[in-house]
Design a protein around this motif. Sequence first.
Motif, PDB file in Angstrom:
ATOM      1  N   SER A  82      34.965 -12.314  17.411  1.00 33.21           N
ATOM      2  CA  SER A  82      33.660 -12.756  16.926  1.00 33.21           C
ATOM      3  C   SER A  82      33.745 -13.297  15.498  1.00 33.21           C
ATOM      4  O   SER A  82      32.797 -13.870  15.000  1.00 33.21           O
ATOM      5  N   THR A  83      34.868 -13.085  14.818  1.00 37.09           N
ATOM      6  CA  THR A  83      35.056 -13.667  13.490  1.00 37.09           C
ATOM      7  C   THR A  83      36.456 -14.299  13.468  1.00 37.09           C
ATOM      8  O   THR A  83      37.332 -13.875  14.221  1.00 37.09           O
ATOM      9  N   PRO A  84      36.689 -15.294  12.569  1.00 38.33           N
ATOM     10  CA  PRO A  84      38.025 -15.915  12.515  1.00 38.33           C
ATOM     11  C   PRO A  84      39.116 -14.932  12.095  1.00 38.33           C
ATOM     12  O   PRO A  84      40.297 -15.140  12.361  1.00 38.33           O
ATOM     13  N   LEU A  85      38.718 -13.822  11.459  1.00 32.56           N
ATOM     14  CA  LEU A  85      39.682 -12.843  10.931  1.00 32.56           C
ATOM     15  C   LEU A  85      40.693 -12.396  11.988  1.00 32.56           C
ATOM     16  O   LEU A  85      41.903 -12.356  11.741  1.00 32.56           O
ATOM     17  N   LEU A  86      40.193 -12.090  13.190  1.00 32.13           N
ATOM     18  CA  LEU A  86      41.073 -11.571  14.232  1.00 32.13           C
ATOM     19  C   LEU A  86      42.087 -12.646  14.666  1.00 32.13           C
ATOM     20  O   LEU A  86      43.273 -12.357  14.826  1.00 32.13           O
ATOM     21  N   GLU A  87      41.599 -13.875  14.828  1.00 31.58           N
ATOM     22  CA  GLU A  87      42.525 -14.962  15.214  1.00 31.58           C
ATOM     23  C   GLU A  87      43.570 -15.193  14.116  1.00 31.58           C
ATOM     24  O   GLU A  87      44.755 -15.376  14.404  1.00 31.58           O
ATOM     25  N   ASP A  88      43.126 -15.167  12.855  1.00 33.36           N
ATOM     26  CA  ASP A  88      44.068 -15.386  11.737  1.00 33.36           C
ATOM     27  C   ASP A  88      45.134 -14.291  11.727  1.00 33.36           C
ATOM     28  O   ASP A  88      46.320 -14.546  11.498  1.00 33.36           O
ATOM     29  N   MET A  89      44.693 -13.076  11.997  1.00 34.84           N
ATOM     30  CA  MET A  89      45.616 -11.927  11.994  1.00 34.84           C
ATOM     31  C   MET A  89      46.644 -12.076  13.126  1.00 34.84           C
ATOM     32  O   MET A  89      47.827 -11.789  12.942  1.00 34.84           O
ATOM     33  N   ILE A  90      46.165 -12.517  14.296  1.00 33.50           N
ATOM     34  CA  ILE A  90      47.067 -12.699  15.442  1.00 33.50           C
ATOM     35  C   ILE A  90      48.148 -13.721  15.074  1.00 33.50           C
ATOM     36  O   ILE A  90      49.336 -13.530  15.352  1.00 33.50           O
ATOM     37  N   ASP A  91      47.740 -14.802  14.396  1.00 40.86           N
ATOM     38  CA  ASP A  91      48.716 -15.827  13.985  1.00 40.86           C
ATOM     39  C   ASP A  91      49.686 -15.268  12.952  1.00 40.86           C
ATOM     40  O   ASP A  91      50.905 -15.433  13.071  1.00 40.86           O
ATOM     41  N   ALA A  92      49.118 -14.596  11.943  1.00 39.76           N
ATOM     42  CA  ALA A  92      49.966 -14.103  10.843  1.00 39.76           C
ATOM     43  C   ALA A  92      50.996 -13.097  11.360  1.00 39.76           C
ATOM     44  O   ALA A  92      52.116 -13.034  10.855  1.00 39.76           O
ATOM     45  N   LEU A  93      50.618 -12.330  12.373  1.00 36.23           N
ATOM     46  CA  LEU A  93      51.535 -11.307  12.895  1.00 36.23           C
ATOM     47  C   LEU A  93      52.425 -11.854  14.018  1.00 36.23           C
ATOM     48  O   LEU A  93      53.241 -11.116  14.571  1.00 36.23           O
ATOM     49  N   GLY A  94      52.238 -13.135  14.369  1.00 36.29           N
ATOM     50  CA  GLY A  94      53.067 -13.748  15.414  1.00 36.29           C
ATOM     51  C   GLY A  94      52.784 -13.183  16.803  1.00 36.29           C
ATOM     52  O   GLY A  94      53.694 -13.044  17.619  1.00 36.29           O
ATOM     53  N   PRO A 125      47.499  -2.905  16.360  1.00 38.97           N
ATOM     54  CA  PRO A 125      47.836  -1.928  15.300  1.00 38.97           C
ATOM     55  C   PRO A 125      49.327  -1.658  15.171  1.00 38.97           C
ATOM     56  O   PRO A 125      49.805  -1.402  14.054  1.00 38.97           O
ATOM     57  N   ARG A 126      50.082  -1.750  16.284  1.00 38.31           N
ATOM     58  CA  ARG A 126      51.538  -1.515  16.163  1.00 38.31           C
ATOM     59  C   ARG A 126      52.168  -2.610  15.311  1.00 38.31           C
ATOM     60  O   ARG A 126      53.034  -2.333  14.472  1.00 38.31           O
ATOM     61  N   ALA A 127      51.720  -3.850  15.502  1.00 39.54           N
ATOM     62  CA  ALA A 127      52.282  -4.955  14.701  1.00 39.54           C
ATOM     63  C   ALA A 127      51.887  -4.796  13.232  1.00 39.54           C
ATOM     64  O   ALA A 127      52.688  -5.058  12.326  1.00 39.54           O
ATOM     65  N   LEU A 128      50.652  -4.362  12.986  1.00 37.61           N
ATOM     66  CA  LEU A 128      50.232  -4.134  11.596  1.00 37.61           C
ATOM     67  C   LEU A 128      51.056  -3.006  10.980  1.00 37.61           C
ATOM     68  O   LEU A 128      51.488  -3.097   9.826  1.00 37.61           O
ATOM     69  N   ALA A 129      51.281  -1.955  11.762  1.00 42.11           N
ATOM     70  CA  ALA A 129      52.075  -0.820  11.252  1.00 42.11           C
ATOM     71  C   ALA A 129      53.487  -1.290  10.912  1.00 42.11           C
ATOM     72  O   ALA A 129      54.041  -0.933   9.866  1.00 42.11           O
ATOM     73  N   ASP A 130      54.089  -2.133  11.783  1.00 42.16           N
ATOM     74  CA  ASP A 130      55.437  -2.655  11.496  1.00 42.16           C
ATOM     75  C   ASP A 130      55.429  -3.467  10.218  1.00 42.16           C
ATOM     76  O   ASP A 130      56.334  -3.366   9.387  1.00 42.16           O
ATOM     77  N   ALA A 131      54.378  -4.312  10.052  1.00 42.38           N
ATOM     78  CA  ALA A 131      54.317  -5.165   8.860  1.00 42.38           C
ATOM     79  C   ALA A 131      54.172  -4.312   7.595  1.00 42.38           C
ATOM     80  O   ALA A 131      54.702  -4.664   6.539  1.00 42.38           O
ATOM     81  N   LEU A 132      53.480  -3.187   7.712  1.00 39.08           N
ATOM     82  CA  LEU A 132      53.272  -2.341   6.521  1.00 39.08           C
ATOM     83  C   LEU A 132      54.528  -1.545   6.156  1.00 39.08           C
ATOM     84  O   LEU A 132      54.708  -1.162   4.999  1.00 39.08           O
ATOM     85  N   GLY A 187      41.684   0.713   8.453  1.00 43.91           N
ATOM     86  CA  GLY A 187      42.639   1.026   7.385  1.00 43.91           C
ATOM     87  C   GLY A 187      43.821   0.072   7.397  1.00 43.91           C
ATOM     88  O   GLY A 187      44.265  -0.409   6.347  1.00 43.91           O
ATOM     89  N   LEU A 188      44.337  -0.225   8.597  1.00 44.05           N
ATOM     90  CA  LEU A 188      45.504  -1.117   8.703  1.00 44.05           C
ATOM     91  C   LEU A 188      45.155  -2.530   8.241  1.00 44.05           C
ATOM     92  O   LEU A 188      45.946  -3.197   7.568  1.00 44.05           O
ATOM     93  N   THR A 189      43.956  -2.991   8.618  1.00 41.97           N
ATOM     94  CA  THR A 189      43.541  -4.354   8.240  1.00 41.97           C
ATOM     95  C   THR A 189      43.443  -4.474   6.725  1.00 41.97           C
ATOM     96  O   THR A 189      43.971  -5.422   6.114  1.00 41.97           O
ATOM     97  N   ALA A 190      42.768  -3.501   6.101  1.00 36.72           N
ATOM     98  CA  ALA A 190      42.610  -3.563   4.644  1.00 36.72           C
ATOM     99  C   ALA A 190      43.978  -3.494   3.970  1.00 36.72           C
ATOM    100  O   ALA A 190      44.266  -4.256   3.028  1.00 36.72           O
ATOM    101  N   ALA A 191      44.843  -2.602   4.462  1.00 43.85           N
ATOM    102  CA  ALA A 191      46.162  -2.431   3.842  1.00 43.85           C
ATOM    103  C   ALA A 191      46.960  -3.734   3.928  1.00 43.85           C
ATOM    104  O   ALA A 191      47.585  -4.170   2.958  1.00 43.85           O
ATOM    105  N   TYR A 192      46.928  -4.351   5.094  1.00 46.67           N
ATOM    106  CA  TYR A 192      47.692  -5.583   5.304  1.00 46.67           C
ATOM    107  C   TYR A 192      47.204  -6.674   4.354  1.00 46.67           C
ATOM    108  O   TYR A 192      47.997  -7.378   3.722  1.00 46.67           O
ATOM    109  N   GLN A 193      45.887  -6.782   4.220  1.00 45.04           N
ATOM    110  CA  GLN A 193      45.346  -7.836   3.363  1.00 45.04           C
ATOM    111  C   GLN A 193      45.668  -7.578   1.888  1.00 45.04           C
ATOM    112  O   GLN A 193      45.976  -8.507   1.150  1.00 45.04           O
TER     113      GLN A 193
END
Length: 457
Positions: free
Chosen positions: A60-72, A221-228, A13-19
């Motif tokens: 296993s997919t670039p998505l996780l690495e991209d998310m780590i970068d985007a969230l700092g 998830p805490r970083a995603l929650a903060d971003a949301l 849910g957090l991933t979809a919301a962030y995107q």
Amino acid sequence: MTSIAIVGGGIAGLTAAYQLQRRGLDVLVLEARDEAGGAIRSEQAGPFLVEYGPNSLRASTPLLEDMIDALGLADQVVEAQPAAKNRYIVRDGHLVALPTSPPGLLTTKAFSLRGKLRLLAEPFVAPRTVDGAESVADFVQRRLGREALNYGANPFVAGIFAGDPEALSVEHAFPALHTLEAEHGSLLKGQFRRARARKDAPPPKARYGLFSFRDGLQTLPRALADALGDALHTGTRVTRLSPDDGGGWTLTTQTDAAQATHRVDAVLSTVPLHNLPALLSGLAVDLAPLEGVPYPPVSVYHLGYHATDVGHPLDGFGVLVPEVEDDLHILGTIFSSTLFPNRAPDDYVLLTTLVGGSRHPDLARADLDTIWATVTHDLQALLDVHGPPVFDALYRWEQAIPQYVLGYGAIKDLLTRLETAHAGLFLAGNFRQGIAVPDAMASAAKAAERIAEYLGA
Ligand SMILES: Cc1cc2nc3c(=O)[nH]c(=O)nc-3n(C[C@H](O)[C@H](O)[C@H](O)COP(=O)(O)OP(=O)(O)OC[C@H]3O[C@@H](n4cnc5c(N)ncnc54)[C@H](O)[C@@H]3O)c2cc1C
């Protein structure tokens, strides 16, 4: 702005919301618990850092690495320590290391000579010609022999799904194995050809191997929650989802304080399958099969010891227990303080043991004394633990992980039919394309794409 409600604030849910939020869409995430993260739960318990859900991730997919970068979060990543490379299973009551490379197969004590010869005969086994679903157990026994099932597939299925290889569908639970046979006629031939192709055209290298974060996996998830920010409403249970006449959806929500309704243009549900029929009870589709998907109970028991009270060097990721080793009752133990730094103070170790699953559901639900006695008995037998624990922490998952059982194709079809028949309804999560965290995230990212397309955004 067009609005989208996302039910469930787990990683999907957090991933979809962030995107969707990054595309400028108006999202609202509704999470029943007081904190986001779902199955990902980390806790600093005194000097021990414990994980009650997943312990480690593989990008296993670039998505996780991209998310780590985007969230700092890149500077908080911790990679598995080199000593965690070994993986143990139990054979005849003792830990034996699994081979970490093909030549290691010759010397490993995990398989007998007969078992090894049977493994090497795999390329000569004809591919399956009969139609119909096949269990993981039947597939592994047919292609690799009984020892590979008992000492390979069985403990690994317990470690990944807390499940039973007789019950799981190879096509849905381990699609990569199923595809190797379908495309190459053999697992070994297929692996060999893929390795050669990778040598000729190397794929982009994943930045991290097995990893976590300095303060545990809930960092993500805490970083995603903060971003949301205000878009995330915790402590808010969705009790009903119903389509409107106008093409949108109405949600009924319940907090401690009040019941409310929200009207939105599209809704993404990421709740476990067994929660869906009640949410969508007004629809003219029989959702009862979703309640039949097993989610066995698992208890996660952390024990901390003085390092000098453990005889085994704990030089590995952990140990998995095959079901045939029936003097033991745990599913396996992760050597958490070997795997990542800061999980235990200096001179102490942290062991994380899983009990229950499809193998021993009653043990997951047993009282604390029974779990304590079972786990300390097995750790003493396996790891030469000779002192009392100095720390313990138990977490019970009553419904832990969806089992991709035989017939799971019909469940996936039902989910697709549900989406097709109800414009504006989308489903994502660990029940869709794999149970690992990156799989749940990939399913959410795919749903976010489909939602944006549906809304013309
Ligand atoms: C013990 C354990 C160990 C694991 N180990 C690993 C591992 O090492 N590596 C790995 O990659 N994966 C591991 N996994 C699997 C992985 O953690 C999960 O599959 C993944 O986190 C699931 O994410 P999700 O968002 O799909 O679902 P969930 O995390 O289950 O999120 C669903 C959310 O929906 C909420 N919800 C439910 N009903 C409602 C409602 N009516 N209204 C509002 N909210 C609602 C729930 O509270 C929850 O927060 C493990 C899982 C467990 C349980």
